[in-house]
Design an enzyme around this catalytic site. Structure first.
Site, PDB file in Angstrom:
ATOM      1  N   TYR A 120       1.295  -0.971   0.023  1.00 57.06           N
ATOM      2  CA  TYR A 120      -0.370   0.143   0.617  1.00 57.06           C
ATOM      3  C   TYR A 120       0.714   1.219  -0.168  1.00 57.06           C
ATOM      4  CZ  TYR A 120      -5.066  -2.245   0.622  1.00 57.06           C
ATOM      5  OH  TYR A 120      -6.144  -2.773   0.427  1.00 57.06           O
ATOM      6  N   LYS A 171       4.098 -15.003   4.667  1.00 56.96           N
ATOM      7  CA  LYS A 171       3.576 -15.513   3.052  1.00 56.96           C
ATOM      8  C   LYS A 171       5.675 -15.947   3.102  1.00 56.96           C
ATOM      9  CE  LYS A 171       2.360 -18.550  -0.303  1.00 56.96           C
ATOM     10  NZ  LYS A 171       1.431 -19.209   0.228  1.00 56.96           N
ATOM     11  N   ASP A 204      -2.298 -18.422   2.874  1.00 53.52           N
ATOM     12  CA  ASP A 204      -3.268 -19.212   2.058  1.00 53.52           C
ATOM     13  C   ASP A 204      -3.737 -20.765   2.958  1.00 53.52           C
ATOM     14  OD1 ASP A 204      -0.108 -20.528   2.182  1.00 53.52           O
ATOM     15  OD2 ASP A 204      -0.764 -21.115   0.282  1.00 53.52           O
ATOM     16  N   ASP A 228      -6.016  -6.768   4.327  1.00 53.27           N
ATOM     17  CA  ASP A 228      -6.958  -6.123   3.872  1.00 53.27           C
ATOM     18  C   ASP A 228      -8.094  -7.499   2.792  1.00 53.27           C
ATOM     19  OD1 ASP A 228      -8.777  -4.641   1.736  1.00 53.27           O
ATOM     20  OD2 ASP A 228      -7.875  -5.362   0.278  1.00 53.27           O
ATOM     21  N   ASP A 232     -11.505  -8.787   4.400  1.00 50.69           N
ATOM     22  CA  ASP A 232     -13.183  -9.139   4.007  1.00 50.69           C
ATOM     23  C   ASP A 232     -13.552 -10.781   3.928  1.00 50.69           C
ATOM     24  OD1 ASP A 232     -13.248  -6.777   2.909  1.00 50.69           O
ATOM     25  OD2 ASP A 232     -13.779  -7.655   0.461  1.00 50.69           O
TER      26      ASP A 232
HETATM   27  C1  IPM Z   1     -10.614  -1.099   3.089  1.00 46.76           C
HETATM   28  C2  IPM Z   1     -10.388  -1.427   1.840  1.00 46.76           C
HETATM   29  C3  IPM Z   1      -9.452  -0.119   1.258  1.00 46.76           C
HETATM   30  C4  IPM Z   1      -8.344  -0.954   1.330  1.00 46.76           C
HETATM   31  C5  IPM Z   1      -9.600   0.723   0.228  1.00 46.76           C
HETATM   32  C6  IPM Z   1     -11.143   1.352  -0.490  1.00 46.76           C
HETATM   33  C7  IPM Z   1      -8.931   1.055  -0.701  1.00 46.76           C
HETATM   34  O1  IPM Z   1     -10.689  -1.918   0.709  1.00 46.76           O
HETATM   35  O2  IPM Z   1     -10.485  -1.030   4.024  1.00 46.76           O
HETATM   36  O3  IPM Z   1     -10.241  -2.556   3.465  1.00 46.76           O
HETATM   37  O4  IPM Z   1      -7.654  -1.484   0.450  1.00 46.76           O
HETATM   38  O5  IPM Z   1      -7.867  -0.712   2.680  1.00 46.76           O
HETATM   39 MN    MN Z   2     -10.845  -3.966   2.105  1.00 42.13          MN
END
Ligand code: IPM
Ligand code: MN
Length: 324
Positions: A120, A171, A204, A228, A232
Site C-alpha cells: 500500500y 507468506k 493461504d 485487507d 473481507d
Molecule cells: C478497506 C478498503 C480499502 C483498502 C480501499 C477502499 C482503499 O478495501 O478498507 O479494506 O484496501 O484498504
Molecule cells: Mn478492503
C-alpha cells in the site's frame, strides 16, 4: 463528555449508514459534536478536491474521524482511495487497523492489519508504459519500526484478552525478505510476552482455517494487503460484510483515529435504502471505545447483537434502536 467528531459520509451508501450510526450512538447516550466534511468521489467530480493539506490539518483538530465509504465508478481507481483514505491513514499515522469478528457460530476474534506500509505504501512505477516492453513494479515496504510497532500492539492486545493467543499470518515461504523481517520481529517481541501463546500461518492456509476452523484464532496480526483480503473473508464468515466494523488507530493519539465500516460505497444499492447500517453502527461503537465511552459502546454493541442482517436500512436501524 462531549467529543468533537469529523464526519466524512463519502460516496454511495456511506452517508446513509453514517446517519443511522450517529443517530444510534446519540440515542445510546453519546455526546458528539459533529462537523460534516464533504469529501469523496462526488466532491472530486464537483471541483477536483480530494484531500487538501488545509483539510488534513483541520481534521487534526478533532477527537476522531467517522467515515462512511469513499469511491465511485465515475472516478478512475486509486484517485480517491489513495488520495483520501490512504493519505489519511498514512499522514495521521493510523498504523493499526483493527477488525473484530464474531463468526456465525459465535466465535469472537480480531484481526490487526498493519495500515501504513506493505504494497500500500506506493513504491514502484512504470517503465516504457503503454509499449509492448512495458514494466510495472509495485514494491512492498516493510520497516523494522513499522512491523515491530504493529506486532507489539498485537501482543499487548492478546495479553489483555482471556485467551492470550496471537497468530502471525504472512507468506514467509515465498516472501523471503519481508516475511523474514516480520517473522524475526514477531519472535523477538514474543520473548517479552511469555504469557501470550503464539502461532504462525501462511496466508493461504489462514484462508482455509478462517472458513473451516476459525476457533484457532484469538488475535491475528498481518501485513496490509494480506489483512485487507483476510478481513473481507472475516466479514463473509461473520454474517456478511454488512456487519464488519473497523478502526484505524493512532495508538499514541498524536492525531485523531478514523473509524469506518469495512464495506465499500456499494453504488449499486446507494440511495435505495437497502444498505445494512450495522457495520457503521459497530464502527461507531469502536470509536466510542477509543474515546473512553466504553459503557455506551457496550450498549450499542449489545443492541446490534441479535439484529438480523436482512431487511432494509430503516428496518434494521429501528430494530437496533429498539434494543438500546
Ligand atoms: C478497506 C478498503 C480499502 C483498502 C480501499 C477502499 C482503499 O478495501 O478498507 O479494506 O484496501 O484498504
Ligand atoms: Mn478492503
Amino acid at each position: 463528555m462531549s467529543h468533537k467528531v469529523a464526519v466524512i459520509g463519502g460516496d454511495g451508501i456511506g452517508p446513509e449508514v453514517i446517519e443511522v450510526a450517529l443517530d444510534t450512538l446519540r440515542a445510546a447516550g453519546a455526546d458528539l459534536e459533529t462537523t460534516d466534511f464533504r469529501l469523496g468521489g462526488f466532491r472530486y467530480l464537483e471541483d477536483g478536491t480530494v484531500l487538501t493539506d488545509q483539510i488534513l490539518s483541520e481534521l487534526r483538530a478533532y477527537d476522531a474521524i467517522f467515515l462512511g465509504a469513499v469511491g465511485t465508478p465515475d472516478v478512475p481507481p486509486g484517485i480517491i482511495e489513495r488520495g483520501l483514505l490512504l493519505r489519511a491513514r498514512f499522514e495521521l499515522d493510523l498504523y493499526i487497523n483493527l477488525r473484530p469478528f464474531v463468526t456465525t457460530n459465535g466465535h469472537e476474534f480480531i484481526v490487526i492489519r498493519e495500515n501504513t506500509e506493505g504494497t500500500y505504501a506506493g513504491e514502484g512505477g512504470f517503465l516504457r508504459k503503454g509499449t509492448s516492453d512495458e514494466i510495472a513494479t509495485q514494491g512492498s515496504v516493510n520497516t523494522r519500526k513499522g512491523v515491530e510497532r504493529c506486532i507489539r500492539y498485537g501482543f499487548e492486545l492478546a495479553r489483555s484478552r482471556d485467551r492470550k493467543h496471537l497468530t502471525l499470518v504472512h507468506k514467509t515461504n515465498v516472501l523471503t525478505f519481508s516475511g523474514d523481517l516480520w517473522e524475526r520481529a514477531f519472535n523477538e517481541v514474543a520473548i517479552e510476552y511469555p504469557d501470550v501463546t503464539t502461532a504462525y500461518n501462511h496466508i493461504d492456509a489462514a484462508c482455509i482455517y478462517f472458513v473451516e476452523d476459525p476457533y484457532r484464532y484469538d488475535v491475528v496480526v498481518t501485513d496490509n494487503l494480506f489483512g485487507d483480503i483476510l478481513t473481507d473473508l472475516g466479514g463473509a464468515i461473520s454474517g456478511g460484510i454488512g456487519l464488519a466494523s473497523s478502526a484505524n488507530l493512532n495508538p499514541e493519539r498524536t492525531a485523531p483515529s478514523l473509524f469506518e465500516p469495512v464495506h465499500g460505497s456499494a453504488p449499486d444499492i446507494a440511495g435505495k435504502g437497502l444498505a445494512n447500517p450495522t457495520a457503521a453502527v459497530l464502527s461507531g461503537a469502536m470509536m466510542l471505545d477509543f474515546l473512553g465511552e466504553n459503557q455506551i459502546a457496550d450498549r450499542v454493541r449489545l443492541a446490534c447483537k441479535d439484529v438480523a442482517g436482512d431487511g432494509d436500512t430503516a428496518t434494521i436501524a429501528s430494530a437496533i434502536m429498539a434494543n438500546l
